[in-house]
Write an enzyme that holds these catalytic residues in place. Sequence first.
Site, short mmCIF file in Angstrom:
data_model
loop_
_atom_site.label_atom_id
_atom_site.label_comp_id
_atom_site.label_asym_id
_atom_site.label_seq_id
_atom_site.Cartn_x
_atom_site.Cartn_y
_atom_site.Cartn_z
CG HIS A 155 -8.47 24.42 -33.46
ND1 HIS A 155 -8.82 26.04 -34.27
CD2 HIS A 155 -7.49 23.87 -35.06
CE1 HIS A 155 -8.09 26.29 -34.61
NE2 HIS A 155 -7.77 25.85 -35.14
CB SER A 276 -14.30 15.67 -2.77
OG SER A 276 -15.99 15.66 -2.38
CE LYS A 282 -13.05 14.93 -7.94
NZ LYS A 282 -14.02 15.59 -7.87
CD GLU A 289 -10.34 23.22 -10.34
OE1 GLU A 289 -11.11 22.71 -10.34
OE2 GLU A 289 -10.00 23.08 -9.11
#
Length: 475
Positions: A155, A276, A282, A289
């Site tokens: 979980h 970024s 970043k 992803e």
Amino acid sequence: MTLWEGRLGSSTADEVMAFTSSLHFDRRLAADDLVGTRAHVQGLAHAGILDKEEAAVLLAALARVEEELAGGSFVFAPGDEDIHTALERRVTEIAGEVGAKLHTGRSRNDQVATALRLWTRRELLQVGRGLLELQRALSMRAEEAGEAYLPGYTHLQRAQPVLVSHHLLAHGWALARDLDRMIHTVDRLDVSPLGAGALAGSSLPLVPDFVAAEMGFSRRFENSLDAVSDRDFVAEALFDLALVAVHLSRIGEEMVLWSSEEFGFVMLDDAYATGSSMLPQKKNADVAELARAKAGRLIGNLTGFLAILKGLPLSYNRDLQEDKEPLFDAVDQVSLAIGALTGMVLSATFVFDRMQAAADGPAAAAVDLAEWLVERSMPFRQAHSIVGGLVRDSIERGVPLGELVQAHPALGTEALVLLEPGVAVTRRTTPGGAGPAVVAAQMDRFRHRLEVDAERLSHAYEGWSTTRGDEKTQS
Ligand code: ARG
């Protein structure tokens, strides 16, 4: 000019050609179509429909077409509606009169099914090789991780410490099932449909077993209607690939989480991260992803194709032309994802300190405390309740769990050792469990499995006609 000008008077409307043509994607089948056509020519000669010279002329023309394709000099004509018509047209231009005999006893229906099976057979096993590489990468990183551990989650809540190697191998086993599935899919699709004709076979003395063997298929079709209708192999391949993508998405998601500042379990190599355009600080896990996202696309390819198959009457219907784009896309996307993730896994730096600190929270050993009591004859439910109460107390009253354990009459100082960093994970000793002793055995089994699977993969290639492979590099 079309192949059916004898039957249909006026020429095909431009919009119809634009709508029905599949050449822009099925040119990828060129090499496989040549394999099928070569076998068909041999089959016609074998059946005495072509004499030796005629067969030789056609085979020479096929060889020339193969060279033209490989060298990029093959010129498609406006009337070529798919790769099969294009190749037949060109062979006929080169071979002259005898070209008109090439399609004897064959239909594009058995032709296209043949080429697509050949393509899928090779490409799925190629994906399989990529899977093996990713498994090797996971296995290497697992071995390097030694006895480092991290929290295991259920979980997404910290549950019990597990070895890092155990966690990495968990993904490895999923991929091993994927590879096994692909090998079985290839085994099932290893059936030649050539000789089924349009749908019913032929009045000519063709020998489907002969052409099947020429192409290195293990067997021929049993039923000509089924042979030209059957796209189970495409659906299976799409499922196999979708499930690979789902597995990659789970690795991707963990990499996204682990590389976040909140977790800080992994540092991605700069070559496998992106920056970024606005925020200078970043470093993003875009590879992970996209690996996560591709699964959506792959599931779409599978369900979209199943919807096309549903309710189709026997036998060939033009709907079946829609089998190729999802399949090609699935193979391409999964191959790219496997390559990028393999590099990401190989180059990432695991931050074992952070992982272990996260796993060393005292509550991580809660079940060990309970099992310690079980070893001293307490029923598990009772032990569970005692330890659960101590954890709640510790949180509510802000007292360290260790102090409460020490003070508890059933536990005491002796039980305290369980809360020491790194102890809990060593207590996972059952086969297949997460502790060092049994993970070492698991690692051996995994390495052995990789060897066996590498062997299976190379066996799967035995007896195939050589193809130059996919022509996707040509535009
Ligand atoms: N391009 C077609 C396909 O991929 C070839 C078969 C066409 N057959 C036909 N009878 N129209 O399915």
